[in-house]
Design an enzyme around this catalytic site. Sequence first.
Site, short mmCIF file in Angstrom:
data_model
loop_
_atom_site.label_atom_id
_atom_site.label_comp_id
_atom_site.label_asym_id
_atom_site.label_seq_id
_atom_site.Cartn_x
_atom_site.Cartn_y
_atom_site.Cartn_z
N THR A 120 0.81 -1.22 0.00
CA THR A 120 0.00 0.00 0.00
C THR A 120 0.85 1.28 0.00
OG1 THR A 120 -1.54 -1.31 1.32
CG2 THR A 120 -2.09 1.00 1.00
N ASP A 139 7.95 -1.46 11.51
CA ASP A 139 8.01 -2.84 12.03
C ASP A 139 8.99 -3.69 11.23
OD1 ASP A 139 6.61 -3.04 9.66
OD2 ASP A 139 4.78 -3.83 10.54
N ASN A 147 -6.30 -8.78 8.63
CA ASN A 147 -6.91 -9.10 9.92
C ASN A 147 -7.10 -7.81 10.75
OD1 ASN A 147 -4.30 -8.46 10.46
ND2 ASN A 147 -3.85 -10.26 11.73
N HIS A 159 -4.75 -5.61 11.35
CA HIS A 159 -3.57 -5.15 12.10
C HIS A 159 -2.99 -3.86 11.51
CE1 HIS A 159 -0.29 -7.51 9.58
NE2 HIS A 159 -0.71 -6.42 8.96
N GLY A 183 0.91 -2.19 11.47
CA GLY A 183 2.25 -2.68 11.81
C GLY A 183 2.07 -4.14 12.19
N GLU A 195 -1.15 -7.00 16.23
CA GLU A 195 -2.10 -8.02 15.81
C GLU A 195 -3.37 -7.95 16.67
OE1 GLU A 195 -1.31 -9.10 13.09
OE2 GLU A 195 0.31 -10.55 13.03
N LYS A 208 -9.60 -4.85 0.52
CA LYS A 208 -9.52 -4.16 1.81
C LYS A 208 -10.88 -3.58 2.24
CE LYS A 208 -5.11 -4.73 2.70
NZ LYS A 208 -4.01 -3.81 2.54
#
Length: 244
Positions: A39, A67, A136, A138, A140, A143, A201
């Site tokens: 992205t 990250d 999911n 998240h 970075g 989670e 997305k």
Amino acid sequence: MKLKRFKNYHELSDFAAGDIANSIKSKPSLVLCLASGDTPKLTVELLVKKLKEEKIDYSKITFIGLDEWVGLPPTNTGSCHYFFQNKLIEPLQLKPSQYFLFNALADDFENECVKMDRFINDRNGIDVMLVGIGMNGHIGFNEPGAAFNNLSHVIELDEITKAVGQKYFNEQVELGKGITLGFKHLLNAKKVFMMANGSKKAEVIKKAVEGTVTESFPASIMQQHENGFILIDDEAASLLSKPH
Ligand code: PGA
């Protein structure tokens, strides 16, 4: 949090790059934190182009990598380090004192987190942060379940992250842990962009924008940031039910 919608990925990336370039123009010592991944890729490319073409002084910026995949050497083409080395650090000739990326091969990860937190603190925090959103939810490697008051930390990666993450690598890799900035950094950042494009997305964007704010869906934290912007293209916006 505000939502900004664009026709397509290029327009979205061009807006983000332009906004960051302008921020550097007005504050040459800007502290900028960027995510790697598909992205933000075009944003980073356009940002470098704008800084050079518009002769903006970027010699005093500080750059922070969001990250990293624990255990991967910086030479691995799928590592965040490799992404930033090639797309930002080399093109802008940033000096080592000007940036901090997590060392994914560190002996002591706790210390690596302390070093990152200190680096940010010493520079009076992050001015602009640009992140993506995972499949999911998240941000970075924060989670699902990661605390909203975390500073830098190491985390066991979610199964979805391990599976989706394979797309960055030329061959199958064993992904286990991630090291990441925490949400305390995001909440303290003076301005945050979270960007998403494409129909894949749409569902996570709907949850992030219209769902409950909860640690089980990390990107919902954006709703709590007063100077947070969600930048999406029409496809990523396609499941939103309310007008925004
Ligand atoms: P992507 O990754 O930009 O490659 O879709 C997003 C993320 O996992 O944060």
